[in-house]
Design a protein around this motif. Sequence first.
Motif, short mmCIF file in Angstrom:
data_model
loop_
_atom_site.label_atom_id
_atom_site.label_comp_id
_atom_site.label_asym_id
_atom_site.label_seq_id
_atom_site.Cartn_x
_atom_site.Cartn_y
_atom_site.Cartn_z
N ASN A 51 0.74 -1.25 0.16
CA ASN A 51 0.06 -0.08 0.22
C ASN A 51 0.64 1.18 0.00
O ASN A 51 0.43 2.43 0.36
N GLY A 52 2.08 1.09 -0.55
CA GLY A 52 2.96 2.08 -0.56
C GLY A 52 3.82 2.31 0.69
O GLY A 52 3.70 1.64 1.73
N GLY A 53 4.79 2.99 0.72
CA GLY A 53 5.69 3.17 1.87
C GLY A 53 6.76 4.33 1.87
O GLY A 53 6.56 5.08 1.01
N SER A 54 7.69 4.35 2.72
CA SER A 54 8.61 5.37 2.80
C SER A 54 9.97 4.87 3.31
O SER A 54 9.86 3.98 4.21
N ILE A 55 11.00 5.18 2.53
CA ILE A 55 12.32 4.67 2.96
C ILE A 55 13.13 5.69 3.01
O ILE A 55 13.18 6.82 2.23
N LEU A 56 13.91 6.01 4.58
CA LEU A 56 14.79 6.93 4.66
C LEU A 56 16.19 6.64 4.73
O LEU A 56 16.54 5.42 5.47
N THR A 57 17.20 7.46 4.56
CA THR A 57 18.50 7.17 4.89
C THR A 57 19.13 8.37 5.31
O THR A 57 18.55 9.54 5.12
N MET A 58 20.46 8.37 5.94
CA MET A 58 20.98 9.39 6.33
C MET A 58 22.25 10.10 5.60
O MET A 58 23.30 8.98 5.34
N SER A 59 22.47 11.21 5.33
CA SER A 59 23.57 11.52 4.39
C SER A 59 24.26 12.64 5.31
O SER A 59 24.06 12.67 6.39
N TYR A 60 25.17 13.35 4.38
CA TYR A 60 25.92 14.58 5.04
C TYR A 60 26.14 15.66 4.10
O TYR A 60 26.38 15.22 2.70
N TYR A 61 26.44 16.84 4.47
CA TYR A 61 26.76 17.84 3.45
C TYR A 61 28.01 17.39 2.78
O TYR A 61 28.23 18.11 1.54
N GLY A 62 28.86 16.54 3.28
CA GLY A 62 30.09 16.36 2.75
C GLY A 62 29.81 15.55 1.50
O GLY A 62 30.58 15.28 0.70
N ALA A 63 28.53 15.21 1.25
CA ALA A 63 28.29 14.73 -0.39
C ALA A 63 28.10 15.58 -1.29
O ALA A 63 28.31 15.29 -2.37
N GLU A 64 28.07 16.78 -1.00
CA GLU A 64 27.62 17.89 -1.84
C GLU A 64 28.96 18.85 -1.97
O GLU A 64 29.17 19.22 -3.07
N LYS A 65 29.66 19.06 -0.82
CA LYS A 65 30.85 19.98 -1.10
C LYS A 65 31.86 19.14 -0.16
O LYS A 65 31.79 18.56 0.65
N VAL A 66 33.21 19.63 -0.44
CA VAL A 66 34.36 19.15 0.04
C VAL A 66 34.29 19.57 1.71
O VAL A 66 34.35 21.10 1.94
N VAL A 67 34.39 18.89 2.43
CA VAL A 67 34.53 19.14 3.78
C VAL A 67 35.65 18.56 4.58
O VAL A 67 36.15 17.43 4.39
N ASP A 68 36.69 19.41 5.14
CA ASP A 68 37.86 18.96 5.61
C ASP A 68 37.70 17.78 6.50
O ASP A 68 36.90 17.67 7.37
N ASN A 69 38.48 16.92 6.33
CA ASN A 69 38.72 15.48 6.87
C ASN A 69 37.47 14.51 6.93
O ASN A 69 37.46 13.63 7.47
N TYR A 70 36.47 15.03 6.19
CA TYR A 70 35.47 14.14 5.69
C TYR A 70 36.01 12.78 4.70
O TYR A 70 35.36 11.71 4.76
N ASN A 71 36.99 13.23 3.91
CA ASN A 71 37.69 12.35 3.12
C ASN A 71 36.71 11.60 2.23
O ASN A 71 35.90 11.96 1.75
#
Length: 256
Positions: free
Chosen positions: A138-158
């Motif tokens: 009957n449908g549903g929802s799937i969630l996951t967790m990301s972070y800003y380092g996916a979009e821009k370079v964040v120091d030490n996120y490597n």
Amino acid sequence: MLENLLRGKRGLVVGIANDHSIAAGCATALHAAGAELAVTYANDRSKPYVEPVATKVSAPLFLPLDVEKDGQMETVFKAIETEWGSLDFVVHSIAYCPKDDLHGPVSHCSRKGFAQAMDISVHSLIRMTRLAVPLMQNGGSILTMSYYGAEKVVDNYNIMGPVKSALEGTVRYLAAELGPKQIRVNAISPGPLQTRAGSGIAHFDDLLEAARERAPEHTLVSIEDVGNMAVGLVSDLSDKVTGNTSYVDGGYHIRG
């Protein structure tokens, strides 16, 4: 405020490490909104830290799930099918990279470390989705967790930056694929949080302070803030929201 919003819905929460983790914040908020939850723990070593959260949210299913062990994920979903017969939502909040690969430059990431990071952090979402879909008639929802380092370079996120980029791309493709089944797939991108996973990043305290300074609200987010967003995204209030990355970061991501 959110009481009864999810009454009658049943969901699986994966990735609780302890009561300070993002997944614990999500589980607490989802339960408070009326949802019935199944909760997993990674292994016997982590079980004592996860069990208090499972008890707090009155989880009728509390099961082991190491996504690297063949068959365990299938066992979890079989138990859900037996207990409930259906599923309304999944919260996927797991990520991992070997320490040497996480702390080193991207150009030095080993093949084995990259493959393991992608398998646990990204491909596990694909496998979980494949098993959840038959229970979401009957449908549903799937969630996951990301972070800003996916979009821009964040120091030490490597190397976790490219891994999270892959995760967000996977969310978009799954959303497009499952839309006709009325199954929504979204990512939440929290600001830096003082969690066990976050503390594995080099110079994490500096990252926290920089986030506090950079965010327009000049505050850090909490696991409760992330949990409230999760409630909204799995609820019927968001039944036309899919393929999105929703930021919960006090505006951190809008700074150039």
